[in-house]
Write a protein that holds these residues in place. Structure first.
Motif, PDB file in Angstrom:
ATOM      1  N   ARG A   1      35.748  14.942 -80.953  1.00 26.64           N
ATOM      2  CA  ARG A   1      34.800  14.655 -82.027  1.00 26.64           C
ATOM      3  C   ARG A   1      33.552  13.925 -81.547  1.00 26.64           C
ATOM      4  N   SER A   2      33.644  13.320 -80.361  1.00 28.25           N
ATOM      5  CA  SER A   2      32.551  12.475 -79.896  1.00 28.25           C
ATOM      6  C   SER A   2      31.969  12.983 -78.578  1.00 28.25           C
ATOM      7  N   ASP A   3      32.509  12.527 -77.458  1.00 26.68           N
ATOM      8  CA  ASP A   3      31.894  12.826 -76.162  1.00 26.68           C
ATOM      9  C   ASP A   3      31.846  14.315 -75.853  1.00 26.68           C
ATOM     10  N   LEU A   4      32.928  15.036 -76.174  1.00 29.00           N
ATOM     11  CA  LEU A   4      32.958  16.471 -75.888  1.00 29.00           C
ATOM     12  C   LEU A   4      31.926  17.202 -76.745  1.00 29.00           C
ATOM     13  N   ALA A   5      31.764  16.761 -77.983  1.00 25.30           N
ATOM     14  CA  ALA A   5      30.752  17.356 -78.857  1.00 25.30           C
ATOM     15  C   ALA A   5      29.346  17.063 -78.334  1.00 25.30           C
ATOM     16  N   VAL A   6      29.141  15.870 -77.782  1.00 17.53           N
ATOM     17  CA  VAL A   6      27.838  15.532 -77.207  1.00 17.53           C
ATOM     18  C   VAL A   6      27.539  16.421 -76.004  1.00 17.53           C
ATOM     19  N   VAL A   7      28.528  16.633 -75.147  1.00 17.49           N
ATOM     20  CA  VAL A   7      28.331  17.519 -73.993  1.00 17.49           C
ATOM     21  C   VAL A   7      27.951  18.918 -74.471  1.00 17.49           C
ATOM     22  N   ALA A   8      28.638  19.404 -75.510  1.00 19.62           N
ATOM     23  CA  ALA A   8      28.351  20.741 -76.035  1.00 19.62           C
ATOM     24  C   ALA A   8      26.911  20.856 -76.511  1.00 19.62           C
TER      25      ALA A   8
ATOM     26  N   LEU B   1      20.681  12.166 -78.244  1.00 14.99           N
ATOM     27  CA  LEU B   1      22.117  12.247 -77.992  1.00 14.99           C
ATOM     28  C   LEU B   1      22.588  11.062 -77.156  1.00 14.99           C
ATOM     29  N   ASN B   2      21.792  10.692 -76.166  1.00 12.96           N
ATOM     30  CA  ASN B   2      22.160   9.553 -75.322  1.00 12.96           C
ATOM     31  C   ASN B   2      22.195   8.261 -76.141  1.00 12.96           C
ATOM     32  N   ASP B   3      21.210   8.082 -76.998  1.00 14.30           N
ATOM     33  CA  ASP B   3      21.183   6.894 -77.857  1.00 14.30           C
ATOM     34  C   ASP B   3      22.397   6.856 -78.769  1.00 14.30           C
ATOM     35  N   TRP B   4      22.787   8.017 -79.286  1.00 17.77           N
ATOM     36  CA  TRP B   4      23.954   8.067 -80.179  1.00 17.77           C
ATOM     37  C   TRP B   4      25.212   7.621 -79.446  1.00 17.77           C
ATOM     38  N   VAL B   5      25.392   8.092 -78.218  1.00 20.03           N
ATOM     39  CA  VAL B   5      26.574   7.688 -77.449  1.00 20.03           C
ATOM     40  C   VAL B   5      26.586   6.178 -77.250  1.00 20.03           C
ATOM     41  N   LEU B   6      25.482   5.614 -76.818  1.00 17.32           N
ATOM     42  CA  LEU B   6      25.428   4.178 -76.542  1.00 17.32           C
ATOM     43  C   LEU B   6      25.638   3.352 -77.815  1.00 17.32           C
ATOM     44  N   GLN B   7      25.098   3.826 -78.917  1.00 17.62           N
ATOM     45  CA  GLN B   7      25.166   3.064 -80.162  1.00 17.62           C
ATOM     46  C   GLN B   7      26.515   3.161 -80.865  1.00 17.62           C
ATOM     47  N   THR B   8      27.326   4.152 -80.502  1.00 13.92           N
ATOM     48  CA  THR B   8      28.606   4.338 -81.201  1.00 13.92           C
ATOM     49  C   THR B   8      29.809   3.884 -80.384  1.00 13.92           C
ATOM     50  N   ARG B   9      29.600   3.273 -79.228  1.00 13.92           N
ATOM     51  CA  ARG B   9      30.740   2.714 -78.503  1.00 13.92           C
ATOM     52  C   ARG B   9      31.284   1.548 -79.320  1.00 13.92           C
ATOM     53  N   GLU B  10      32.591   1.525 -79.534  1.00 10.10           N
ATOM     54  CA  GLU B  10      33.176   0.585 -80.485  1.00 10.10           C
ATOM     55  C   GLU B  10      33.652  -0.723 -79.864  1.00 10.10           C
ATOM     56  N   SER B  11      33.446  -0.892 -78.575  1.00 13.18           N
ATOM     57  CA  SER B  11      33.779  -2.161 -77.930  1.00 13.18           C
ATOM     58  C   SER B  11      32.884  -2.328 -76.715  1.00 13.18           C
TER      59      SER B  11
ATOM     60  N   GLU C   1      33.837  -2.922 -73.688  1.00 13.58           N
ATOM     61  CA  GLU C   1      34.392  -2.197 -72.545  1.00 13.58           C
ATOM     62  C   GLU C   1      34.052  -0.714 -72.597  1.00 13.58           C
ATOM     63  N   LEU C   2      34.126  -0.116 -73.767  1.00 17.99           N
ATOM     64  CA  LEU C   2      33.810   1.307 -73.877  1.00 17.99           C
ATOM     65  C   LEU C   2      32.330   1.562 -73.619  1.00 17.99           C
ATOM     66  N   ARG C   3      31.476   0.638 -74.045  1.00 25.60           N
ATOM     67  CA  ARG C   3      30.038   0.753 -73.755  1.00 25.60           C
ATOM     68  C   ARG C   3      29.808   0.611 -72.250  1.00 25.60           C
ATOM     69  N   GLN C   4      30.465  -0.362 -71.637  1.00 26.63           N
ATOM     70  CA  GLN C   4      30.318  -0.569 -70.200  1.00 26.63           C
ATOM     71  C   GLN C   4      30.773   0.657 -69.418  1.00 26.63           C
ATOM     72  N   GLN C   5      31.848   1.289 -69.875  1.00 29.35           N
ATOM     73  CA  GLN C   5      32.379   2.455 -69.172  1.00 29.35           C
ATOM     74  C   GLN C   5      31.383   3.602 -69.149  1.00 29.35           C
ATOM     75  N   THR C   6      30.843   3.952 -70.298  1.00 32.86           N
ATOM     76  CA  THR C   6      29.941   5.106 -70.342  1.00 32.86           C
ATOM     77  C   THR C   6      28.658   4.824 -69.572  1.00 32.86           C
ATOM     78  N   GLU C   7      28.197   3.558 -69.572  1.00 34.27           N
ATOM     79  CA  GLU C   7      27.002   3.213 -68.803  1.00 34.27           C
ATOM     80  C   GLU C   7      27.282   3.265 -67.303  1.00 34.27           C
ATOM     81  N   GLN C   8      28.386   2.658 -66.877  1.00 29.23           N
ATOM     82  CA  GLN C   8      28.694   2.624 -65.446  1.00 29.23           C
ATOM     83  C   GLN C   8      28.924   4.020 -64.892  1.00 29.23           C
ATOM     84  N   MET C   9      29.680   4.856 -65.612  1.00 28.84           N
ATOM     85  CA  MET C   9      29.974   6.196 -65.119  1.00 28.84           C
ATOM     86  C   MET C   9      28.727   7.077 -65.127  1.00 28.84           C
TER      87      MET C   9
END
Length: 237
Positions: free
Chosen positions: A66-73, A90-100, A102-110
């Motif tokens: 529902r989230s990351d895979l849909a963004v990739v699509a 799309l990038n802003d949406w991913v960053l703004q919807t991380r719910e913690s 740690e999850l925000r840090q993960q997507t940024e670091q990767m």
């Protein structure tokens, strides 16, 4: 009629690129995150093979698809058409919807690590590195950065999503093996169940629009937040 040699070579090249991007050996740090699974083990919600498999299948369908895979699509065609406004949104949406945190840090670091990986390849990674640099994403989230690499691979979007989901599945199964803990045979059975579920998850992701794409997993968010202060842990999330 035999397939033209050029088409066959292009398909093989695209497939090899996807295998490379989905490999656990890709130096983006995916192996160091459990995405709340370690916290679920600590809470007793995941305690054996059956509960781990159920947890990951739910996460595949309710979170990743529902989230990351849909963004990739949605990001793959945006990269191919050089629609930087769409990519940024799309990038802003991913960053703004991380719910913690740690999850925000993960997507940024990767995301940053994927850019570093592309830069380290020299000519082989120049296209990805230049495309990400031109978008001026600060920082590039992992789904959007991965979509860039997939878009330039020449592979079909459906195959790219399948590779993304399988790479996620391999990392999460390894996290379950280490944190529950489980044996390798149990891990392979879990991976087989996830592999069977991936086509449905990919189809779901490709059907979503901006209005139906979502990032809402309350229990996962709570567990991820709790993991930030968990006393003993193996993973970053």
């Amino acid at each position: 009629m035999a397939e033209p040699a050029g088409n066959s070579a292009a398909r093989t090249s695209g497939l090899l690129q996807l295998l490379w991007l989905a490999s656990p050996a890709l130096p983006v740090g995916g192996f160091s995150y459990s995405e709340g699974l370690e916290s679920a083990v600590e809470a007793g919600l995941v305690h054996d093979e059956a509960s781990a498999a159920s947890w990951l299948l739910d996460q595949l369908h309710l979170s990743l698809a529902r989230s990351d895979l849909a963004v990739v699509a949605q990001a793959i065609p945006a990269w191919r058409s050089h629609d930087l406004a769409r990519i940024t949104a799309l990038n802003d949406w991913v960053l703004q919807t991380r719910e913690s945190a740690e999850l925000r840090q993960q997507t940024e670091q990767m995301g940053r690590s994927l850019l570093t990986w592309a830069q380290s390849l020299g000519e082989l990674g120049r296209g990805v590195a230049e495309a990400l640099a031109s978008a001026r994403l600060d920082p590039p989230s992992y789904p959007v950065a991965m979509a860039c690499a997939a878009a330039l691979s020449g592979a079909q979007a459906h195959d790219s999503l399948t590779g993304f989901a399988f790479g996620w599945s391999e990392n999460m199964v390894q996290a379950a093996i280490k944190s529950v803990p489980l044996g390798q045979s149990a891990g392979q059975r879990m991976l087989a169940r996830l592999a069977q579920a991936i086509p449905e998850a990919v189809a779901q992701a490709q059907s979503l629009t901006d209005d139906s794409r979502q990032a809402f997993t309350p229990l996962l968010a709570i567990l991820s937040a709790q993991h930030e202060t968990q006393y003993s842990r193996l993973f970053r999330s």
